[in-house]
Every structure is written in structure tokens, then in C-alpha cells.
Design a protein around this motif. Sequence first.
Motif, PDB file in Angstrom:
ATOM      1  N   UNK A 128      60.172  23.255  14.581  1.00 17.27           N
ATOM      2  CA  UNK A 128      58.772  22.997  14.864  1.00 17.27           C
ATOM      3  C   UNK A 128      58.621  22.080  16.088  1.00 17.27           C
ATOM      4  N   UNK A 129      59.340  20.959  16.086  1.00 15.19           N
ATOM      5  CA  UNK A 129      59.140  19.961  17.139  1.00 15.19           C
ATOM      6  C   UNK A 129      60.182  20.061  18.247  1.00 15.19           C
ATOM      7  N   UNK A 130      61.297  20.710  17.965  1.00 14.52           N
ATOM      8  CA  UNK A 130      62.371  20.770  18.948  1.00 14.52           C
ATOM      9  C   UNK A 130      63.204  19.493  19.014  1.00 14.52           C
ATOM     10  N   UNK A 131      63.025  18.615  18.021  1.00 14.53           N
ATOM     11  CA  UNK A 131      63.836  17.386  17.994  1.00 14.53           C
ATOM     12  C   UNK A 131      65.313  17.731  17.776  1.00 14.53           C
ATOM     13  N   UNK A 132      66.180  16.822  18.215  1.00 13.94           N
ATOM     14  CA  UNK A 132      67.604  16.990  17.897  1.00 13.94           C
ATOM     15  C   UNK A 132      67.793  16.859  16.399  1.00 13.94           C
ATOM     16  N   UNK A 133      68.643  17.696  15.831  1.00 12.34           N
ATOM     17  CA  UNK A 133      68.907  17.565  14.398  1.00 12.34           C
ATOM     18  C   UNK A 133      70.405  17.537  14.142  1.00 12.34           C
ATOM     19  N   UNK A 134      70.789  16.805  13.109  1.00 13.05           N
ATOM     20  CA  UNK A 134      72.169  16.862  12.653  1.00 13.05           C
ATOM     21  C   UNK A 134      72.375  18.236  12.009  1.00 13.05           C
ATOM     22  N   UNK A 135      73.595  18.747  12.040  1.00 10.96           N
ATOM     23  CA  UNK A 135      73.823  20.117  11.555  1.00 10.96           C
ATOM     24  C   UNK A 135      75.089  20.176  10.715  1.00 10.96           C
TER      25      UNK A 135
END
Length: 654
Positions: free
Chosen positions: A222-229
Amino acid sequence: MSEETLSNLLREERRFPPPPELAAHANVTAAAYEEAAADPEAFWAAAAHRLDWARPWTQVRDWSGAPFARWFTGGRLNVADNCVDRHVRAGLGDRVAFHWEGEPGDTRTLTYADLKDQVCRAANALLSLGVQAGDRVALYMPMIPETVVAMLACARIGAPHTVVFGGFSADALRGRILDCDARVVVTADGGYRKGAPSALKPAVDEALEGCPDVRSVLVVRRTGQDVGWTEGRDVWWHDLVDAQDPAHEAEAFDSEHPLYIMYTSGTTARPKGILHTTGGYLTQAAWTHWAVFDVKPDQDVYWTAADIGWVTGHSYIVYGPLANGVTSVLYEGTPDTPHQGRWWEIVEKYNVTTLYCAPTAIRTFMKWGDTIPGQYDLTSLRLLGSVGEPINPEAWMWYRHAIGGDRCPVVDTWWQTETGAQMISPLPGVSTCKPGSALRPLPGIAAEVVDDTGRPVPNGSGGYLVLTQPWPGMLRTIWGDEQRYIDTYWSRFPGWYFAGDGAKKDEDGDIWLLGRVDDVMNVSGHRISTTEVESALVSHPLVAEAAVVGATDATTGQGIVAFVILRAEGEKAAEEAGGDDVARQLRAHVSKEIGPIARPRQILVVAELPKTRSGKIMRRLLRDIAEHRDLGDVTTLTDSTVMDTIRERLPGGS
Ligand code: 6R9
């Protein structure tokens, strides 16, 4: 409850009959009350026939295992098919299901045909992750279309969802995932709140450190934030769902198949997983939405301005409106982003006809002043609703006037997570409304106000609200804890459902809700409801919002402590005259309105109040402050920093 306690609200004498034009074309007329009273089962059977059933029921209501109810036994239906596919089959595929408005101003329009396509793909995606009928799926989402899609996809394959409000902490999320043993979580990188991206995925990652059985996390971008994966566990929605087949054959489920678990506000003890099932729930959500909002699906633009993570969002953003094939607005963000006219801008833009929200929002708008809504064209509105807390007569009047242009009926709807759908409310084409009263039980619903011993009180008196007959949308149990279900709701007054709310009947027998019974104070032996003192405070022109608690007092048992938020003019007056003078004025005002016994011992002017997702004030925390205690559990607060700011205002506070 003492007579003084009741007198203030009972003095409310303003009356608002239904607008003749609305009454002439209303979906429901006064006859519904008589029909339902004469034969409640026939009444609810007729309401259930508004849905599509794959197999008819053999019995409307089975109360033989009381307090465990079964409705429409033997019947089979699919909730997603009823909310989506059947409208497309009826040729309404091009009708807009949602006008979605993102907080930054981006928009999406989803027709019923679009919704069907996406729900089917999402259902196939969940199946590909190994989700089977009966498995629980946890949702931790912002207010975006995928949240609705995911809920309907779960319903479509018979996997009960549990939606956890995005404002809750990782701890709260973990507790809920473990309690219902969800193995799959649907979330997003984040959502927009107060003008900035607000992350969700980190809380999921933290929560799942303690949930070894969760095998898949489906993540919407949605926001394009960095995410841990976490490889092998996390999968992007756009990779998995978009690649699926848009066809999916919906299987019909038993009327008593679990539809969802919703954890209650948890303002007091450990949260309870309220279980709702399929046929009865959808029947009552759909019927009440159609009756109480008098919806005309081909004309109305309906807006529940609430979070989907609250039961109000489940029944009146998702299931009720979609079952009725209505066009709705779905808004992602906060009311003051980027400016304090955002809601009214949305009403004007989409020609919203029906607005449903909480008193806390109404009081906030009151604080911001009439000139803000006054700048927008709100003439499309024809009906207003309120839910979540008692609405003070002054807030009700302001809503009717500043938002409804003195033309729209205001329906004050009482219900609970546990009841699944509205229970006590005016019918807009029938009822003469009284500011601050939910009036009487809807057709097919039976309620009473009783005293300590369970005897119905006479008109003009107060007591405890009980529901005396089972209803289709009622909770079936507390997930995993049948004994707690019995103890909490069915033991206080055997045979009757104890709602936990105080209420009174006026001279006409109409019901006024007084708030939770644990919110009743005892001052020198007088029982005074927090709601009543709050109403008196809000009726003063300087006050926008008030929260009142009873703090232990060596002489009087409890002393009344009030936390107030001032209107803009009030803030100016306080600056000029000093806060103490405002407090003195307000104490005198309460004394005049209710009596000296209700005069607050202490009044604190604050900027914000601690609230749950549904806008309920967490008085437990204010009591902790008033009694100089360390704060207890704050996991259900929407913003935990509010408490620090309040503490700073408290003389002698830590
Ligand atoms: C739908 C919802 C339930 C409690 C309920 C009562 C309060 C809700 C109200 C109201 C007075 C109304 N409440 N609506 N009180 N007038 N119109 O709010 O569910 O979050 O479970 O809360 O909210 O105290 O017992 P839920």
C-alpha cells in the motif's frame, strides 16, 4: 438508580418526528412492530428470505440448548455469494460497491463485478496457501479495498476471519492470533494515517516471533515502505492473488458455520473472542441496515465512517451494505488530514446520502466549530446515524443542525459486538426522535430495563438493560470458553442476556442508555452515571468533550473527577481567565444542571482523551490517573502517548 440520577436527561423535551417525505417512502412502517411482536419467528424468516439460500432451513430458531442458540437450522448459504455474486447475477455488476478514498487523495472505484473478480482470486489464493473451511485467518490491515476483499474471500471458503484493528500493538495481535490459533495472516506494508505512512508489517513480524504455527503472511503493498521479509512465509498479494483464476465456485455452508471472531474492546479484562455464525448474522445485519438506514440501493451513497476493525465496520461497512447491494464510501484516513473539513469534502464529492459514525467524532467536529462543515455542500445527506456510546443531547442537536441541516433524522443505534447488529434504534420513517435516546427495540428484538432483582422497572426509572429473547445475529459463544460465555452474559439474570449497560425508561417507555454499569459512580451513596455528568459538562458552551470517572475518596466513597477538552472559544477563555476559573464555572454548571451532589471534585483541562478503536473513552486509565496509580494494560489504546500528556496536566501526578 436514584431519581436525581435520572432527572437531568429526562428533562430533555425536544421532539423530532420523521420528515413526511421520508415516512411516505420508508422501507419499514409501524406495522413491522406489530407483525414482529405477533410472530417473531415469522418476522425473522421473512427477513432471511431477503437472502439467497442454497438449501432452505427446517427450523427458524432453536433455543432448546439455551443459552446456545441456533438459527435457520438445516439451511445452507454462502455469505460472499450473497454479498457479491447474486448482485452480479441480477445484472448489477456495473453498480459501484465502493468509492474508496485514500488519505493522500488517491482513489479507486470498485464495482460489484470488480469485487467478484477480486474476491474469487483472493479465495483461490487462500486455498493455494492451504486454508480450508474452518481454519482461522487473521487480518491486520489498513482501510483499503483489499481488507474487504480478504474478509469476503475468507467467508467464501468458510474460513472464519479475525480482523485485528491496525492501531493495536504487536502484543495485542499476538494474543489474538494465539487465542484463535490462526495459521495465516493477511496484512499490508502499512497504511496512511495523519498524513504519513504508518507501518503495519513490523508489528506482524514482532507478533509472529511468538506464533510458531503461522505458516503464511500475505502482504498487500500500500505505502511502498521497506518491509522485513521472511522467505518461505511472506508472500506479496500482487504476486499471489493477481495470478489466480478469477473464477471460483462458492460452496454453501451450514447456517451455523462460523463466519468470524471479533475480539471485544477489552476495556477491562482479557479480550473475549466473540463468535458470529453465518445465516442469522447476515439476516440481521442486512435487515437492520435496510430498515434503520432506509437504504434505497439504486439511489443512496452510504458511508459508515468507522474502522473495519470494529464490529461496526464488519456489519455496516462490509456485510450489511453489500448484502443489500448498496454503493458505499470507504475512507482510509483520519478526519483532519490534510484539513479539518476532510469528511465534508468527501460527502460533497460523492454525494453521500447517509452517514454513520461515533459520538466521539461528532464531539470532535463540534470542537472544531460549525464554520468548517459550513464550507461544504452537504445537501445530499438525508439520514444520519450514531453508534458506540451514549450521544449527549447537545452533540445530537449539533449533528442534526450543523451536518444534517435540520432536515435529516438522526438514528441513535444501540448494539454491541456481541449482538452482531443493531438492537435498539429509531426507525427513521416511523419514530419521533428524542435527542439522546435510542428509543425502543427494533421489530423482532425484545429488551427490558430491570432492577437488581431482575424485575422490570416502571417508566421513569432506571436499571440494567437485558435482552429477553434470542435474536438471529447474537454471538454463539466466546471462542474456546463456553463457561465464560455463560458466566458473562447469562448468569446475572438467569434466562436473560445481560448487556452490561445501564439504562432508563422515560415516561413513554422509551430507553435512554446510560453507559456501562461499571461506569456508575457512587458518591455519598448516590448513584450517578458518568454519562449524565458528561452530558451536563458538554452542554456548557466552552466544552467540546468530557470524560468523567469516580476516584476513591476517603469521605464520599467516590469523588467525581472530570477530564474536559475545551472548544476553541473555551481555550481562549481559559487563557485569558486562567484554567482555574474555567474549572470553577464548569463545577457550578454541573451543580446547576444535576445538583450539588454531581459537582466534580476536580476538573482537568486536557488536549486529548484515551480512546479505543471504536471511540470509547478508556475510563479505567483515567481512573488510574485520578487515583495516582501506574497505568494498567494499554494495548487497546489507539494512541498510547495520550496518557503521558494527560499525566503532565495533573497536579501532583507522577
Ligand atoms: C457497536 C458497538 C458496545 C457498547 C455497549 C454500550 C456502548 C454502543 C451505543 C452505546 C449508548 C449507543 N454503545 N452503542 N451506548 N448508546 N447508541 O459499539 O460495539 O464496541 O462492542 O461496544 O458500546 O456501552 O455495551 P462494542
